[in-house]
Design a protein around this motif. Structure first.
Motif, short mmCIF file in Angstrom:
data_model
loop_
_atom_site.label_atom_id
_atom_site.label_comp_id
_atom_site.label_asym_id
_atom_site.label_seq_id
_atom_site.Cartn_x
_atom_site.Cartn_y
_atom_site.Cartn_z
N PHE A 206 -5.98 -0.72 5.27
CA PHE A 206 -4.63 -0.16 5.41
C PHE A 206 -4.45 1.04 4.49
CE2 PHE A 206 -3.53 -4.61 6.79
CZ PHE A 206 -3.19 -4.26 8.09
N PRO A 207 -3.65 2.06 4.93
CA PRO A 207 -3.06 2.18 6.27
C PRO A 207 -4.12 2.56 7.30
CG PRO A 207 -2.53 4.09 4.95
CD PRO A 207 -3.24 3.15 4.03
N GLN B 75 -1.52 4.94 9.81
CA GLN B 75 -1.72 6.36 9.52
C GLN B 75 -2.32 7.01 10.76
OE1 GLN B 75 -3.50 7.68 5.71
NE2 GLN B 75 -5.12 8.58 6.96
N SER B 76 -1.80 8.17 11.11
CA SER B 76 -2.30 8.82 12.31
C SER B 76 -3.73 9.28 12.11
CB SER B 76 -1.42 10.03 12.66
OG SER B 76 -1.58 11.05 11.70
N ASP B 77 -4.45 9.43 13.21
CA ASP B 77 -5.85 9.83 13.10
C ASP B 77 -6.01 11.23 12.53
OD1 ASP B 77 -4.78 11.10 15.23
OD2 ASP B 77 -6.12 10.23 16.74
N SER B 78 -4.93 12.01 12.52
CA SER B 78 -5.00 13.34 11.91
C SER B 78 -4.69 13.30 10.42
CB SER B 78 -4.01 14.28 12.60
OG SER B 78 -2.68 13.86 12.34
N ALA B 79 -4.29 12.12 9.92
CA ALA B 79 -3.95 11.91 8.51
C ALA B 79 -2.72 12.69 8.08
CB ALA B 79 -5.14 12.27 7.60
N LEU C 60 4.70 2.83 10.00
CA LEU C 60 4.47 1.43 10.30
C LEU C 60 4.27 1.24 11.78
CD1 LEU C 60 7.23 -0.37 8.17
CD2 LEU C 60 4.84 -0.02 7.58
N LEU C 61 3.33 0.35 12.09
CA LEU C 61 3.22 -0.18 13.44
C LEU C 61 3.83 -1.57 13.40
CD1 LEU C 61 2.11 -0.24 16.37
CD2 LEU C 61 0.03 -1.26 15.41
N VAL C 62 4.90 -1.79 14.17
CA VAL C 62 5.60 -3.06 14.14
C VAL C 62 5.32 -3.80 15.43
CG1 VAL C 62 7.86 -4.18 14.04
CG2 VAL C 62 7.39 -2.17 12.63
N VAL D 129 0.87 -1.18 0.00
CA VAL D 129 0.00 0.00 0.00
C VAL D 129 0.90 1.23 0.00
CG1 VAL D 129 -1.91 -1.12 1.19
CG2 VAL D 129 -0.13 0.02 2.52
N ASP D 130 0.27 2.38 -0.12
CA ASP D 130 1.01 3.64 -0.09
C ASP D 130 1.30 4.01 1.37
OD1 ASP D 130 2.13 6.10 -0.49
OD2 ASP D 130 0.28 7.05 -1.22
N VAL D 131 2.49 3.66 1.86
CA VAL D 131 2.85 3.88 3.26
C VAL D 131 3.18 5.35 3.52
CG1 VAL D 131 4.50 3.29 5.09
CG2 VAL D 131 3.61 1.51 3.56
N ASP D 132 3.90 5.98 2.59
CA ASP D 132 4.39 7.34 2.87
C ASP D 132 3.51 8.43 2.26
OD1 ASP D 132 4.96 7.02 0.21
OD2 ASP D 132 7.14 7.03 0.44
#
Length: 993
Positions: free
Chosen positions: A691-692, A640-644, A649-651, A595-598
């Protein structure tokens, strides 16, 4: 055992142009339903030592047998085929033919030890004398007795021969018993010698079943029973002579391990005169047995098939005739599934174009020429028979070789064989490979569209003469019967919708298209294509561990990426294979799809294990970022943070401790949280959005904890301690609310963890087929325990719910018929099923494939939003990738109703109710819970319903106002209603009526 009373049945009506006999000629089965068991295939190249023994019977003078029981009696002195004298050299000549035939058709794979091909007794003019007359071994009463007596004949013959001090059976592999008289191996309807003995292959199991008093000699394990000749007196009345060579070659095929290709239970033909292991053994007066079919030759490992995996654009394939030199393939295999496929060969009835086959006798002292001429066609387009004419040099004895073994087949061209390995495997033990005429293991796809082989037609019927094969069964340019069968088409085509069709036995589509067949020639060609295969594919990969698809460079086209040993590879959209990066040990692809992580609009590939990593594109080159995680086993989830504003990543690390770590998109560690309360228990992690995601739930037995991902930290949202909690959860996402369903506990609000509905009041969610915004089967929004009556269903073990046709409604895709693939070391599914929201299968489904993995849902491969699946095909030790288009997109509303991470997406209210012919009906009926009145009118309407019992008392009054001009339903809760029969009166008003 195999008793061949069927081999030459029907032969005279077709090959020798004897129409007066045709009505009475028919196959006769002499078995009692007990067919022979085959031995293991004889190894290629292992020399075979053959022992032939000659036996006679006690003399008799009855009319029911041919001859008196002594060799040479009962045969006409004017015979041209297999003439007298039947001395030792006569039988040695037949063994010479046996050797020449098999060394030719096996291309040297079958080898005979010429120093050990002996005929006993060694004294000229003598034979071993049995204790009974000939008729003792065939009372012509019942098949069970006949089977037992044939085994006795074989054992008693070997026992008599074992008294000969010159003979030691332990020195030989194959034992052929030649007995005095004529074989009962074909049927003309009238049989003046009913006690003649049928020829048979006596298997090792038959020998072991012997229960007589005679000791089985050492070295006697299995063998053949054959007559000294095949010239029955009733055939001679029509000037028809037959050779022993055909039946001998056929039964020796059983000895080698070749399965019969006719119906061994009924005697009906399976492949006709196109194959030696059926009626082809009797071609040209049984002087010229045909080649074994392409499948038989591959099965015996005498030849290898060139495997071709079709591309989407099409490939021109060439197929050479048997025996032609050069590099052109003589057999082509086109896989469909792992167990069903097509085999194609090029056969020619007249390789020399002289309508003649040449045979020679011992030391080529004399030759025989057998010619054929086509007779007048009894039915337009079909050749019913050929006249045969023999020219021979005086003194010709026994044919020991032939110039062209396919001379007597029905015609010339490409033969397409439909092979089902499952049927073959089941039929090998009892030799019933082709016992089911509707589902043969080896079936000829007859190009004329009529599966005539093995049928029984009356002499005057339209199909007469086609039962053993005709020229138009083959595929070639200007096959008039194929064109006529396809509504006058001006081409030859083998595809899913042609006649015959390329679908496999269960009706599944193959998407194959074989076309552009060339004219009959020594090398023929055709074009092979598979619909939907992406350009540049299939692509061979050396091995497989893990694979995924991603668009790293942002060109809206996805490439394939897979890990092989220590490297990450890419297969481009054009099918070009290249190395992307080297990888450290202990790293694998994430179970999460790229997915588009960044947030740059391009995919990233996630790597996890002993390291975590991201693979993306930097300019024109790939870039790999790593973070060492020591000995811990790590899993990475796009977050992704709730503020977008932030992505990363959450590891989740396990093994020695339990830690959740937050990284940004450059793998900079932002924060870390220990989760000691989850230690020492198995833990599952679930994302609550696609995701994210920014909310994650950690679940262990009795405990669930939810965290929200912030820009730099993780915040606890809620936790639940309940002994009913387990690792089984489902996330239901609606436009207004997201809920988490814990199996055994019920629904909670994903944002707060507060209970929405306790178990058992609310069951697990299903698919919202009627589009009312409530998952069928349960939910916290109201009772909806009964799903739509005509909801689509498929009986597949693995299913996904997607908007396959971009209509805005959920559809079902399923994978079925799994097989284990040794190359990928996993189960691959061989059927793709796609069913629309309205319950009907999409055109072209179910679809048969060589293999689709269960771990990858359909994906978008191109920028036109068409859906693809990845087909994996094993060829030997090699593996091939092919992205194949599943369905085209027809809009821009495709969605995943169910996602691989246990998420169910319930869209906005969008009712879609399938209608049937009735404009009004109740379902389910009978009912014990909720009954639905389904009303179909083409306008917005109001329904008033009154329900009465049979005494006329009013039981219920219902009403409903529809909101859109489509079918709607009115529900009636019958929970408090007594059992019985009720009548409903429905009044619908709307649109002024």
């Amino acid at each position: 055992m195999t008793i061949r009373g069927t081999l030459l049945a029907g032969l005279l009506a077709v090959t020798f142009a004897l129409p007066a006999l045709a009505a009475s000629v028919g196959a006769v089965a002499l078995q009692s339903g007990r067919t022979c068991s085959l031995s293991e295939r004889w190894p290629v190249g292992d020399p075979i030592r053959v022992c032939a023994i000659l036996v006679e019977f006690q003399e008799d003078s009855i009319e029911g047998t041919t001859g008196t029981g002594r060799i040479g009696t009962g045969f006409d002195s004017s015979l041209v085929i297999d003439p007298l004298p039947h001395d030792r050299e006569y039988f040695r000549d037949h063994l010479r033919f046996l050797r020449h035939y098999y060394e030719t058709v096996s291309r040297g794979g079958v080898v005979f030890d010429t120093t050990m091909m002996d005929v006993f007794p060694l004294i000229e003019g003598s034979a071993y004398r049995l204790d009974y007359p000939m008729w003792h071994y065939n009372y012509n009463s019942d098949a069970e007795l006949l089977n037992r007596r044939l085994v006795e004949l074989f054992i008693e013959s070997c026992a008599k021969a074992s008294e000969d001090p010159e003979l030691d059976f332990t020195r030989y592999n194959a034992i052929l018993v030649f007995h005095a008289g004529v074989g009962k191996d074909f049927n003309l309807g009238y049989d003046p010698t009913p006690f003649d003995i049928p020829s048979a292959y006596i298997s090792a199991r038959d020998v072991q079943s012997y229960s007589g008093s005679i000791q089985i000699p050492g070295g006697v394990e299995r063998g053949l029973i054959l007559p000294e000749g095949e010239n029955q007196r009733e055939a001679l009345d029509y000037d028809v002579e037959l050779s022993l060579n055909g039946i001998m070659v056929k039964l020796f095929g059983n000895w080698l391990g070749l399965p019969d290709l006719f119906d061994t239970r009924t005697g009906h033909s399976g492949v006709g005169r196109w194959g030696m292991m059926d009626q082809g053994s009797g071609n040209m007066s049984a002087l010229v047995p045909s080649l074994p079919t392409a499948w038989s030759r591959v099965y015996m490992e005498w030849q290898a098939a060139a495997v071709h995996l079709p591309s989407g654009r099409g490939d021109t394939l060439h197929v050479a005739r048997f025996g032609r030199g050069g590099d052109v393939a003589q057999i082509v295999k086109i896989p469909v599934t792992a167990r069903e496929y097509y085999v194609i060969e090029n056969r020619d009835a007249d390789a020399d174009s002289v309508k003649c086959v040449t045979l020679w006798d011992r030391d080529s002292l004399h030759v025989m020429h057998v010619y054929y001429e086509e007779r007048t066609q009894a039915r337009e387009g079909f050749l019913l028979s050929r006249d045969r004419r023999i020219e021979y040099q005086p003194g010709f004895g026994v044919a020991v070789g032939a110039s062209h073994y396919d001379f007597g087949i029905p015609g010339s061209g490409l033969l397409i064989w439909h092979i089902d390995e499952d049927v073959i495997v089941r039929g090998l033990d009892d030799n019933t490979v082709n016992a089911d005429p509707d589902h043969r293991g080896v079936d000829l796809v007859e190009a004329d569209g009529a599966q005539d082989i093995g049928r029984e037609y009356g002499f005057a019927s339209a199909g007469s003469g086609t039962e053993l094969g005709i020229q138009e069964d083959a595929w070639y340019l200007n096959n008039s019967q194929h064109r006529a069968a396809n509504r006058g088409a001006n081409y030859e085509l083998f595809a899913d919708y042609s006649f015959p069709a390329a679908r496999i036995y269960d009706g599944s589509y193959t998407r194959l298209r074989l076309s552009n067949f060339s004219a009959v020639d020594s090398v023929m060609s055709f074009v092979c294509r598979m619909e939907g295969v992406a350009d540049g594919f299939p692509v061979q990969v050396p091995d497989l561990s893990e694979w995924t698809v991603a668009d790293l460079d942002g060109d809206s086209l996805r490439e394939i990426y897979f890990i092989l040993r220590d490297s990450l590879y890419q297969i481009s959209h054009q099918g070009v294979l290249s190395v992307v990066a080297s990888l450290p040990a202990g790293v694998g692809l994430s179970s999460t799809d790229p997915v588009d992580v960044d947030g740059d609009g391009r995919d990233e590939i996630l790597l996890e294990g002993a390291y975590i990593g991201l693979v993306d594109w930097s300019g024109t080159d790939p870039r790999v970022r790593w973070e060492i995680t020591s000995e811990w086993s790590s899993r990475a989830f796009p977050a992704q943070s709730d503020s977008a504003d932030g992505r990363g990543l959450l590891v989740w690390r396990t093994r020695s401790n339990y830690v959740a770590t937050l990284y940004d998109a450059e793998l900079v560690r932002l924060s870390e949280r220990d989760l000691p309360f989850l230690a020492d228990d198995s833990v599952a992690v679930f994302n609550l959005e696609s995701f994210p995601a920014h909310r994650f739930v950690f679940v262990t037995d009795g405990l669930a904890v939810c965290y929200s991902v912030g820009d730099t930290t993780m915040d606890s949202l809620w936790s639940i301690a309940d002994e009913r909690l387990s690792h089984s959860i489902l996330v239901v996402v609606r436009p207004d609310t997201t809920a988490v369903f814990f199996d055994g506990m019920g629904y909670v609000n994903a944002a707060t963890g507060t209970s929405l509905c306790e178990h058992p009041s609310c069951g697990p969610p299903g698919i919202d087929w009627d589009g009312n915004g409530i998952p069928d089967g349960g939910g916290w929004l109201g009772r909806n325990a009964v799903e739509r009556e005509d909801a689509p269903r498929i009986g597949a073990p693995l299913t996904w719910t997607l908007d396959l046709n971009a209509s805005g409604d959920p559809d079902i895709m399923g994978l079925d018929a799994p097989v284990f693939d040794s190359t990928s070391e996993s189960s691959l599914y061989t059927r793709v099923i796609a069913v629309s929201h309205n319950g009907g299968a999409f055109r072209g489904f179910p679809w048969a494939v060589s293999g689709v993995e269960s771990s990858h849902t359909p994906f978008e491969w191109t920028n036109d939003r068409s859906l693809y699946v990845m087909r994996l095909t094993s060829v030997g030790d090699d593996l091939y990738f092919s992205p194949i288009r599943l369905l085209d997109a027809h809009g821009d509303s495709r969605f995943h109703y169910t996602e691989s991470r246990a998420i169910i997406n319930v869209p906005l209210f969008n009712p879609r109710v399938t209608t049937r012919a009735d404009w009004l009906y109740c379902w389910p009926n009978p009912t014990s819970d909720i009954s639905h009145f389904r009303i179909t009118v083409g306008y917005i309407a109001r329904a008033e319903i009154k329900v009465f019992d049979l005494a006329g008392r009013l039981i219920a009054r219902l009403s409903h106002q529809s909101a859109i001009p489509e079918p709607f339903e009115v529900m009636w809760d019958v929970g408090g209603v007594e059992s019985g029969v009720y009548v409903g009166r429905v009044r619908v008003s709307g649109s002024g009526g």
